[in-house]
Write an enzyme that holds these catalytic residues in place. Sequence first.
Site, PDB file in Angstrom:
ATOM      1  CE  LYS A  56      48.656 123.283 -37.770  1.00 21.57           C
ATOM      2  NZ  LYS A  56      50.008 123.599 -38.314  1.00 21.57           N
ATOM      3  CG  LEU A  57      41.661 121.315 -37.843  1.00 16.79           C
ATOM      4  CD1 LEU A  57      40.539 121.230 -37.489  1.00 16.79           C
ATOM      5  CD2 LEU A  57      42.861 120.067 -37.257  1.00 16.79           C
ATOM      6  CD  GLU A  89      52.392 124.186 -36.286  1.00 13.15           C
ATOM      7  OE1 GLU A  89      53.481 124.681 -36.928  1.00 13.15           O
ATOM      8  OE2 GLU A  89      52.473 123.585 -35.595  1.00 13.15           O
ATOM      9  CG  PHE A  90      50.781 126.969 -41.284  1.00  7.41           C
ATOM     10  CD1 PHE A  90      49.578 126.485 -42.056  1.00  7.41           C
ATOM     11  CD2 PHE A  90      50.277 128.700 -41.016  1.00  7.41           C
ATOM     12  CE1 PHE A  90      48.174 127.045 -41.837  1.00  7.41           C
ATOM     13  CE2 PHE A  90      48.625 128.771 -41.016  1.00  7.41           C
ATOM     14  CZ  PHE A  90      47.441 128.196 -41.254  1.00  7.41           C
ATOM     15  CG  LEU A  91      56.473 126.652 -37.364  1.00  5.43           C
ATOM     16  CD1 LEU A  91      57.001 126.154 -36.206  1.00  5.43           C
ATOM     17  CD2 LEU A  91      56.514 127.595 -39.099  1.00  5.43           C
ATOM     18  CD  GLN A 100      46.776 108.434 -38.151  1.00  6.33           C
ATOM     19  OE1 GLN A 100      46.709 107.803 -39.351  1.00  6.33           O
ATOM     20  NE2 GLN A 100      46.603 107.919 -36.959  1.00  6.33           N
ATOM     21  CB  SER A 158      46.777 124.466 -29.538  1.00  5.05           C
ATOM     22  OG  SER A 158      48.167 124.373 -28.387  1.00  5.05           O
ATOM     23  CB  SER A 205      57.477 108.144 -48.596  1.00  2.00           C
ATOM     24  OG  SER A 205      56.340 108.499 -48.013  1.00  2.00           O
ATOM     25  CB  CYS A 228      50.680 118.260 -38.137  1.00  6.32           C
ATOM     26  SG  CYS A 228      51.281 119.505 -36.810  1.00  6.32           S
ATOM     27  CB  THR A 233      43.247 111.626 -31.342  1.00  9.88           C
ATOM     28  OG1 THR A 233      44.037 112.250 -33.037  1.00  9.88           O
ATOM     29  CG2 THR A 233      42.343 111.095 -31.802  1.00  9.88           C
ATOM     30  NE  ARG A 277      55.341 114.515 -31.841  1.00  9.70           N
ATOM     31  CZ  ARG A 277      54.791 115.779 -31.626  1.00  9.70           C
ATOM     32  NH1 ARG A 277      54.337 116.220 -30.580  1.00  9.70           N
ATOM     33  NH2 ARG A 277      56.294 116.633 -32.077  1.00  9.70           N
TER      34      ARG A 277
END
Length: 463
Positions: A201-202, A146-148, A259, A111, A250, A257, A74, A327
């Site tokens: 992805k977003l 990627e969706f890992l 935020q 990315s 939680s 990713c 960001t 992170r």
Amino acid sequence: MATIAYKCPEITVNIVDLNEARIAAWNSDALPIYEPGLKEVVDACRGRNLFFSTDVQAGIADADIIFASVNTPTKTQGVGAGRAADLKFIESVGRTIAQHANRSKIVIEKSTVPVKTAAALERVLTANELHSGTVGKRFYILSNPEFLAEGTAMADLDNPDRVLIGGQVEQAVQVLVDIYAHWVPRERILTTNLWSSELSKLVANAMLAQRVSSINSISRLCERTGADVSEVSRAIGTDSRIGRKFLNASIGFGGSCFQKDILNLVYICEQFGLDEVAQYWQKVVDMNEYQKKTFTGRIIHALFNTVSRKKIAVFGFAFKKDTGDVRETPALTVCDMLMQDGAMVHVYDPKVKREDAVTEFKYHGVEVDDKLFTFTSTPEEAVEGAHAIVILTEWDEFKTYKYDVFYSKMMKPAFLFDGRNLLDHVGLQKVGFEVHAIGKPKISSDSEPINRAGSFSMPDPTY
């Protein structure tokens, strides 16, 4: 890339990076990141068809396909600061590829990027190609997000829900499809246009984060009404239209990713004048911050409205289990707020190093007082003389500890704050702890605490 090398032994995979220390680590037995199953795959392929090098120029020249896998953080200043994605590294990759490419290449966005980034990347590649006077090259841009999930990335790669490939040129798309088809069933390989792939992805991360914030918002209501958020989650999770995943209350989500991607989505919506849509998704991030702050406030309030000069044992600093990634970890906010109130925070995490935690603090503009922030090598060291235990990461090993022994070494009254709803709260109450959990009614016990000298460990929670 390691998985592609493992699944496709006829393909040579060269990973290049300007960071010499990072490449040296990839070429050693101590890999720079921890991911279950990764080392075994790297060991099987490294030196055979998987290579790590700092020779970026040679890597570009030799490649038929180039995966651009750089950070898209960001922005911290300028237009869109705090929300928009910083694409300087993607732009730099484009210029570097154009400079050293000796023939046509397929360039793949790996990315996470804002929608329409591929158009900007293509402009950079094309403009620099023409400027160099070299003709006859063509760059085919594909999007392959990627969706890992960290902690299960290797299993996710081995058996993915789907592989998404976006592109405008069918022949280029098919080249990448054929690679994944070595081990992924064709019906799980989805092909779209470039813009749909980038946006998917977003939106996927935003939707998952929205579920976390939604159940966390309900956890606060549960605490006020006497409902149990685990029971509510189980009840709604059995609805096939909703499902069970990402409904565990939680202290909040973290990682590189969620935020970042939601804030980027907010910024994109604002740029298109969709203010109401932007405000909706901004609330997902706001709820996440609210959850972390109210949890920490609950700790301070329970400890007689001050934690000044009190030792707090924190179990876990990583944003989730099975990774050393810190992170945007929720632990950052919790520990910072505790230290601002004067607490002496002693952290135990099986995979996180203190220097990584301090680096993340500095990234967020927080200078850590060494007298207040300590990392311990064992959980026993963290709890010795502590006023409270705070669970911030759901490491499985935390469920196996002998909490009756911990209790005997702590100040009394001894508190336990379970930010992941990981432990047996009734059992802890019987040991003698005052237990506070996310979205749970206050635990009452009709029985006396068990013999402090007895053996007591945490079983797996059942819901």
